[in-house]
Design an enzyme around this catalytic site. Structure first.
Site, PDB file in Angstrom:
ATOM      1  N   ARG A   1       0.851  -1.199  -0.085  1.00 20.77           N
ATOM      2  CA  ARG A   1      -0.039  -0.048   0.006  1.00 20.77           C
ATOM      3  C   ARG A   1       0.866   1.198   0.234  1.00 20.77           C
ATOM      4  NH1 ARG A   1      -2.698  -3.765   1.785  1.00 20.77           N
ATOM      5  NH2 ARG A   1      -0.538  -4.279   2.716  1.00 20.77           N
ATOM      6  N   THR A   2       1.744   1.294   0.839  1.00 15.64           N
ATOM      7  CA  THR A   2       2.461   2.588   1.160  1.00 15.64           C
ATOM      8  C   THR A   2       3.398   3.012  -0.018  1.00 15.64           C
ATOM      9  OG1 THR A   2       2.506   2.016   3.288  1.00 15.64           O
ATOM     10  CG2 THR A   2       4.035   3.852   2.439  1.00 15.64           C
TER      11      THR A   2
ATOM     12  N   LYS B   1      25.947  -4.407  -1.901  1.00 18.88           N
ATOM     13  CA  LYS B   1      27.586  -4.429  -2.245  1.00 18.88           C
ATOM     14  C   LYS B   1      28.362  -3.760  -0.972  1.00 18.88           C
ATOM     15  CE  LYS B   1      26.698  -3.652  -7.104  1.00 18.88           C
ATOM     16  NZ  LYS B   1      26.690  -2.457  -7.914  1.00 18.88           N
TER      17      LYS B   1
ATOM     18  N   ARG C   1      11.308   3.897   3.077  1.00 21.15           N
ATOM     19  CA  ARG C   1      11.151   2.849   4.278  1.00 21.15           C
ATOM     20  C   ARG C   1      12.317   1.896   4.878  1.00 21.15           C
ATOM     21  NH1 ARG C   1       5.768  -1.109   4.449  1.00 21.15           N
ATOM     22  NH2 ARG C   1       5.115   0.814   5.254  1.00 21.15           N
TER      23      ARG C   1
ATOM     24  N   HIS D   1       5.300   5.817  11.561  1.00 20.58           N
ATOM     25  CA  HIS D   1       4.809   5.730   9.989  1.00 20.58           C
ATOM     26  C   HIS D   1       3.724   7.028   9.891  1.00 20.58           C
ATOM     27  CE1 HIS D   1       3.401   3.947   6.465  1.00 20.58           C
ATOM     28  NE2 HIS D   1       3.158   2.714   6.933  1.00 20.58           N
TER      29      HIS D   1
HETATM   30  N1   CP Z   1      -0.011  -0.150   6.007  1.00 16.36           N
HETATM   31  C1   CP Z   1       1.120  -0.114   5.517  1.00 16.36           C
HETATM   32  O1   CP Z   1       2.048   0.188   5.678  1.00 16.36           O
HETATM   33  O2   CP Z   1       0.993  -1.297   4.409  1.00 16.36           O
HETATM   34  P1   CP Z   1       2.083  -1.721   3.344  1.00 16.36           P
HETATM   35  O3   CP Z   1       3.270  -2.516   4.673  1.00 16.36           O
HETATM   36  O4   CP Z   1       1.744  -2.668   2.526  1.00 16.36           O
HETATM   37  O5   CP Z   1       2.821  -0.462   2.853  1.00 16.36           O
END
Ligand code: CP
Length: 303
Positions: free
Chosen positions: A51-52, A80, A101, A129
């Protein structure tokens, strides 16, 4: 050296949060625009995501920008031995904004300190998040008509869950009443309870997840027990199926109750809940597109 990066939800004031939510509403009304023409966004995902990453990339594409990056760090030169410092400095040569991320808590903060290109934290370990929080707030306001005085139960992995950590902090702007439902092994960390104590925000902790609590709240925020955060897999096995929400448990819940989940789910929400009008998690994920469009444009100073 850092510019207007978003590494924590604490980077936003109450007014800024409300302003981003208002912008998100305008993007929901008109998601296809040209506001990012000529801009390049880099999405660097050192941890898996559906999603993110896809909603950030859709957000850029629908606003006329372009996306570079990787969804799997094993295809990058980090395998590497290239450091995060060097990777961020390199990508800063190519992109106007970096969405990252990483599995390490503090990685986004570190990245923001080694480049002047704005960084948006798309999740750093079990820490924060913030873009998930913005879409959660958007979803709460949209379904409840307000953010103030919400009764919310956070259920599941409250120890490692970065989404609940960020959301808790954000909601402290809006006088919430919290219920923390978790097994002893996955309780809400002390630092977050101290934040509530300092702000005089009431919370109750429980280990039992039952209809008493479901019938009491406006928002039920379910979370996955996150296998990837456990160092001892035996510990994970003990708690992995600790709670499951089933449709029959919603029979006497409030009319305005909405069930949120940052997703992915494993088995903490039975599929028989999906058809219940109170299940909102798929719409919630859709709201991520609009919230992230607003965050990107705000971070770049375009709104
Ligand atoms: N909610 C969320 O962070 O989903 P993903 O890990 O799929 O990005």
């Amino acid at each position: 050296m850092s510019s207007k990066s978003i590494v924590s939800i604490t980077d936003y004031s109450t007014d800024q949060i409300l302003s981003i939510l208002d912008s998100a509403a305008t993007f929901e009304a008109n998601p296809n625009q040209t506001i990012l023409n000529g801009k390049v966004a880099a999405t660097l995902f050192f941890e898996p995501s559906t999603r993110t990453r896809l909603s950030f990339e859709t957000a850029v594409n629908r606003l006329g920008g372009r996306v570079i990056g990787f969804s799997d760090a094993s295809t990058s030169s980090s395998v590497k031995g290239e450091t995060l410092n060097d990777t961020i400095k390199m990508v800063s040569n190519y992109a106007d904004i970096i969405i990252m991320r990483h599995h390490l808590e503090g990685a986004a903060r570190y990245a923001s300190e080694v480049t002047s290109v704005p960084i948006i934290n798309a999740g750093d370990g079990s820490n924060q998040h913030p873009s998930q929080t913005m879409l959660d707030l958007y979803s709460i306001r949209k379904t409840q008509g307000r953010l103030d005085n919400i009764k919310i139960a956070m259920v599941g992995d409250l120890k490692y869950g970065r989404t609940v950590h960020s959301l808790l902090i954000a909601l402290t702007h809006f006088s919430p009443q919290f219920y923390f439902i978790a097994p002893d092994e996955l309780r809400m960390p002390e630092e977050y309870k101290i934040i509530c104590d300092k702000k005089g925000i009431p919370y109750e902790e429980r280990t039992e997840f039952n209809t008493d609590i479901i019938n009491e709240v406006d928002i039920l925020y379910m979370t996955r027990v996150q296998k990837e955060r456990f160092t001892d897999q035996m510990e994970y096995e003990k708690v992995k199926n600790v709670y499951t929400l089933r449709n029959k448990m919603l029979e006497h819940s409030k009319d305005n109750l909405r069930i949120l989940h940052p997703l992915p789910r494993v088995n903490e929400i039975d599929m028989d809940v999906d058809a219940n009008p109170k299940a909102y998690y798929f719409e919630q994920a859709r709201n991520g597109l609009y919230a992230r469009q607003a965050m990107i444009c705000d971070t770049l100073g375009l709104i």
